[in-house]
Write a protein that holds these residues in place. Structure first.
Motif, mmCIF file in Angstrom:
data_model
loop_
_atom_site.group_PDB
_atom_site.id
_atom_site.type_symbol
_atom_site.label_atom_id
_atom_site.label_comp_id
_atom_site.label_asym_id
_atom_site.label_seq_id
_atom_site.Cartn_x
_atom_site.Cartn_y
_atom_site.Cartn_z
ATOM 1 N N GLY A 256 -15.520 -30.712 -0.968
ATOM 2 C CA GLY A 256 -14.193 -30.856 -0.623
ATOM 3 C C GLY A 256 -13.151 -29.820 -0.033
ATOM 4 N N GLN A 257 -11.916 -30.142 0.219
ATOM 5 C CA GLN A 257 -10.897 -29.025 0.534
ATOM 6 C C GLN A 257 -10.300 -28.259 -0.494
ATOM 7 O OE1 GLN A 257 -9.945 -28.947 4.297
ATOM 8 N NE2 GLN A 257 -9.406 -27.054 3.262
ATOM 9 N N GLY A 258 -10.199 -26.924 -0.204
ATOM 10 C CA GLY A 258 -9.442 -26.113 -1.124
ATOM 11 C C GLY A 258 -10.609 -25.435 -2.136
ATOM 12 N N VAL A 259 -11.631 -25.295 -1.968
ATOM 13 C CA VAL A 259 -12.426 -24.739 -2.856
ATOM 14 C C VAL A 259 -11.752 -23.289 -3.402
ATOM 15 C CG1 VAL A 259 -13.924 -23.546 -1.314
ATOM 16 C CG2 VAL A 259 -14.871 -24.124 -3.614
ATOM 17 N N SER A 274 -15.511 -26.582 -7.203
ATOM 18 C CA SER A 274 -14.457 -27.212 -7.747
ATOM 19 C C SER A 274 -13.264 -26.896 -6.373
ATOM 20 C CB SER A 274 -13.879 -26.413 -8.909
ATOM 21 O OG SER A 274 -13.683 -25.372 -8.877
ATOM 22 N N CYS A 275 -12.653 -28.053 -6.133
ATOM 23 C CA CYS A 275 -11.785 -27.779 -4.990
ATOM 24 C C CYS A 275 -10.500 -28.628 -5.348
ATOM 25 C CB CYS A 275 -12.434 -28.625 -3.951
ATOM 26 S SG CYS A 275 -13.825 -28.277 -3.336
ATOM 27 N N GLY A 276 -9.391 -27.761 -4.722
ATOM 28 C CA GLY A 276 -7.810 -28.261 -5.087
ATOM 29 C C GLY A 276 -7.484 -29.960 -4.546
ATOM 30 N N ASP A 277 -8.399 -30.370 -3.696
ATOM 31 C CA ASP A 277 -8.239 -31.771 -3.488
ATOM 32 C C ASP A 277 -8.718 -32.624 -4.631
ATOM 33 O OD1 ASP A 277 -10.856 -31.620 -3.153
ATOM 34 O OD2 ASP A 277 -10.981 -32.373 -1.186
ATOM 35 N N GLY A 278 -9.044 -32.154 -5.655
ATOM 36 C CA GLY A 278 -9.490 -33.227 -6.590
ATOM 37 C C GLY A 278 -11.041 -33.637 -6.733
ATOM 38 N N THR A 279 -11.699 -32.818 -6.087
ATOM 39 C CA THR A 279 -13.167 -32.932 -6.287
ATOM 40 C C THR A 279 -13.970 -31.683 -6.970
ATOM 41 O OG1 THR A 279 -13.310 -32.140 -4.153
ATOM 42 C CG2 THR A 279 -12.916 -34.498 -4.183
ATOM 43 N N LEU A 280 -15.009 -32.221 -7.440
ATOM 44 C CA LEU A 280 -16.115 -31.412 -7.863
ATOM 45 C C LEU A 280 -17.567 -31.642 -7.345
ATOM 46 C CD1 LEU A 280 -17.082 -29.424 -10.015
ATOM 47 C CD2 LEU A 280 -17.661 -31.276 -11.630
ATOM 48 N N THR A 281 -18.055 -30.988 -6.507
ATOM 49 C CA THR A 281 -19.303 -31.387 -5.706
ATOM 50 C C THR A 281 -20.347 -30.575 -6.411
ATOM 51 O OG1 THR A 281 -18.199 -31.455 -3.641
ATOM 52 C CG2 THR A 281 -20.541 -31.076 -3.565
ATOM 53 N N ILE A 282 -21.309 -31.446 -6.631
ATOM 54 C CA ILE A 282 -22.448 -30.783 -7.343
ATOM 55 C C ILE A 282 -23.775 -30.865 -6.509
ATOM 56 C CG2 ILE A 282 -24.042 -31.160 -9.514
ATOM 57 C CD1 ILE A 282 -22.070 -32.654 -10.709
ATOM 58 N N ALA A 283 -24.392 -29.954 -6.212
ATOM 59 C CA ALA A 283 -25.683 -29.780 -5.611
ATOM 60 C C ALA A 283 -26.893 -29.171 -6.266
ATOM 61 C CB ALA A 283 -25.188 -28.751 -4.317
ATOM 62 N N ALA A 303 -7.343 -29.268 -9.346
ATOM 63 C CA ALA A 303 -8.408 -28.763 -10.402
ATOM 64 C C ALA A 303 -9.348 -27.734 -9.376
ATOM 65 C CB ALA A 303 -9.207 -29.936 -11.070
ATOM 66 N N ARG A 304 -8.793 -26.724 -9.206
ATOM 67 C CA ARG A 304 -9.591 -25.730 -8.174
ATOM 68 C C ARG A 304 -10.523 -24.918 -8.920
ATOM 69 N NH1 ARG A 304 -4.885 -23.395 -9.081
ATOM 70 N NH2 ARG A 304 -4.521 -21.423 -8.815
ATOM 71 N N THR A 305 -9.904 -24.567 -10.289
ATOM 72 C CA THR A 305 -10.903 -23.532 -10.827
ATOM 73 C C THR A 305 -11.822 -23.904 -11.818
ATOM 74 O OG1 THR A 305 -8.765 -22.990 -12.142
ATOM 75 C CG2 THR A 305 -9.368 -21.445 -10.187
ATOM 76 N N ALA A 311 -24.966 -22.752 -22.012
ATOM 77 C CA ALA A 311 -25.469 -23.330 -23.173
ATOM 78 C C ALA A 311 -25.591 -24.882 -23.416
ATOM 79 C CB ALA A 311 -25.265 -22.596 -24.437
ATOM 80 N N THR A 312 -24.458 -25.326 -23.209
ATOM 81 C CA THR A 312 -24.158 -26.806 -23.210
ATOM 82 C C THR A 312 -24.072 -27.416 -21.930
ATOM 83 O OG1 THR A 312 -21.773 -26.556 -23.235
ATOM 84 C CG2 THR A 312 -22.861 -26.267 -25.373
ATOM 85 N N HIS A 313 -24.008 -26.824 -20.736
ATOM 86 C CA HIS A 313 -23.958 -27.393 -19.597
ATOM 87 C C HIS A 313 -22.409 -28.058 -19.182
ATOM 88 C CE1 HIS A 313 -28.049 -26.237 -19.544
ATOM 89 N NE2 HIS A 313 -28.221 -26.963 -20.415
ATOM 90 N N THR A 314 -21.530 -27.521 -20.116
ATOM 91 C CA THR A 314 -20.416 -28.497 -20.073
ATOM 92 C C THR A 314 -19.532 -27.693 -19.088
ATOM 93 O OG1 THR A 314 -20.328 -28.951 -22.386
ATOM 94 C CG2 THR A 314 -18.378 -29.015 -21.326
ATOM 95 N N VAL A 315 -18.846 -28.508 -18.045
ATOM 96 C CA VAL A 315 -17.843 -28.006 -16.818
ATOM 97 C C VAL A 315 -16.550 -28.191 -17.499
ATOM 98 C CG1 VAL A 315 -17.179 -28.387 -14.761
ATOM 99 C CG2 VAL A 315 -19.527 -28.287 -15.218
ATOM 100 N N TYR A 316 -15.811 -27.093 -17.444
ATOM 101 C CA TYR A 316 -14.251 -27.221 -17.681
ATOM 102 C C TYR A 316 -13.354 -26.863 -16.323
ATOM 103 C CZ TYR A 316 -16.003 -26.614 -22.396
ATOM 104 O OH TYR A 316 -16.528 -26.531 -23.687
ATOM 105 N N LEU A 317 -12.301 -27.843 -16.300
ATOM 106 C CA LEU A 317 -11.508 -27.627 -15.196
ATOM 107 C C LEU A 317 -10.121 -27.856 -15.793
ATOM 108 C CD1 LEU A 317 -12.965 -30.614 -12.831
ATOM 109 C CD2 LEU A 317 -13.316 -28.000 -12.534
ATOM 110 N N VAL A 318 -9.193 -27.196 -15.011
ATOM 111 C CA VAL A 318 -7.716 -27.451 -15.543
ATOM 112 C C VAL A 318 -6.711 -27.595 -14.253
ATOM 113 C CG1 VAL A 318 -7.747 -25.712 -17.398
ATOM 114 C CG2 VAL A 318 -7.348 -24.583 -15.407
ATOM 115 N N THR A 319 -5.766 -28.440 -14.573
ATOM 116 C CA THR A 319 -4.857 -28.687 -13.464
ATOM 117 C C THR A 319 -3.306 -29.180 -13.993
ATOM 118 O OG1 THR A 319 -4.392 -29.902 -11.368
ATOM 119 C CG2 THR A 319 -5.521 -31.152 -13.288
#
Length: 351
Positions: A256-259, A274-283, A303-305, A311-319
């Motif tokens: 997305g835009q604004g990684v 994680s991108c500021g346009d509100g997307t999380l891309t997984i490859a 939610a860019r950062t 250990a748990t594979h949990t992803v955290y984002l903030v916005t």
């Protein structure tokens, strides 16, 4: 037994044979398809001020989030703020040196780093870095913390055990994020040069500066240390995979835009942007030379950062939620949208 029954029996036997054989084959690498990640919960944190990086302490699983002039510490499992590190003006990043029970911030407003006790969160001291101290990482090989100073075009090395400055040295451009291979080499993006720097963690000598074309304006950076592959987030909407030995771009995946952040999970082979346009891309890293897009998840605008609990594979984002942008002025020709007060929120993604 009739001829029909014999044929049916043979067909069943053949089917069972192939089913058993298939069960003994090694699992194919995960490529395109759903990752299984989904929004587990939202936690409203509120409070004034903006934010930048966030990081998980791997020893305690506590989450550290920069909030402009301080760092909030929370228990993400309970969804509660459990502590605060004050007086970190213009704070950007947080790094953990668990073997010394110390954490380090980068404070852009005062061009220094705050070091604190990871258990009590008590501030232990500050270390002078350089102008616009931004991203920060800990390198277990050299036992040093590396702060990357944006406006100064430098990096500062800090002894993690004592908090003493080892040295500050030029990088040749404006650094964004850094990564360590854990074997003595440090990598950092130069956003204004669209290049990647590699330097020695002990001598602080720059070994290579590689162009990243077709990647432009690199921001986030992560590493697949086992294969020495860098995962680079690029502002021209791609995630680039770069050989850390040669600097060659091995492949790219659209994002997305604004990684502003990238992570790599060695346990799953997933690379995140994680991108500021509100997307999380997984490859997925299928092999050291093959990279497959898995999916792009709609998160929330801004939610860019991101942080990853390995250990748990949990992803955290903030916005937060935003109102309209103010009118453009000569001093600020591209104003950002206004953050709505008390809407700061943690987004938790898991399987």
């Amino acid at each position: 037994m009739s001829k029909k029954n014999v044929l049916c029996g043979l067909a069943l036997a053949v089917f069972c044979f192939f089913l058993l054989a298939a069960s003994r084959l090694p699992a194919a690498p995960q490529a395109s398809g759903s990752s299984g990640y989904h929004l587990v919960k939202k936690v409203k944190l509120g409070g004034p001020g903006g934010w930048d990086y966030l990081e998980v302490d791997p020893a305690t699983h506590r989450l550290f989030i920069s909030r402009g002039s301080h760092v909030i510490v929370m228990d993400p499992e309970q969804g509660k703020i459990i502590g605060d590190i004050p007086d970190t003006k213009g704070v950007h990043g947080i790094a953990m040196a668990d073997e010394f029970n110390r954490g380090y911030t980068t404070n852009g407003g005062t061009s220094d780093s705050t070091n604190f006790d990871l258990t009590s969160l008590k501030v232990l001291g500050t270390t002078k870095t350089d102008k616009d101290s931004d991203a920060v990482i800990y390198d277990p090989f050299s036992k040093r913390v590396f702060a990357f100073n944006g406006d100064a075009n430098t990096a500062s090395a800090i002894d993690a055990a004592s908090g003493k400055l080892v040295g500050t040295f030029p990088l040749g451009g404006g650094p964004e994020f850094g990564a360590t291979d854990g074997k003595g080499k440090i990598f950092v993006n130069l956003e204004d040069k669209s290049s990647l720097v590699k330097f020695d963690a002990k001598t602080l000598k720059i070994e290579n500066t590689w162009p990243l074309a077709p990647c432009e304006s690199p921001s986030g950076l992560a590493i697949d240390a086992a294969n020495e592959i860098l995962v680079v987030g690029c502002h021209n909407k791609m995630m680039a995979f770069v050989d850390g030995n040669t600097g060659k771009v091995l492949g790219t995946v659209p994002i997305g835009q604004g990684v502003d952040a990238n992570r790599f999970d060695p346990g799953t082979g997933y690379a995140f942007a994680s991108c500021g346009d509100g997307t999380l891309t997984i490859a997925h890293v299928d092999s050291p030379t093959k990279f497959s897009p898995v999916e792009t998840i709609q998160t929330q605008r801004g939610a860019r950062t991101m942080a990853l609990d390995y250990a748990t594979h949990t992803v955290y984002l903030v916005t937060a939620e935003f109102g309209p942008a103010p009118a453009a002025t000569t001093e600020n020709p591209r104003p950002r949208p206004t953050m709505i007060p008390d809407t700061f929120t943690l987004l938790v993604y898991g399987k």
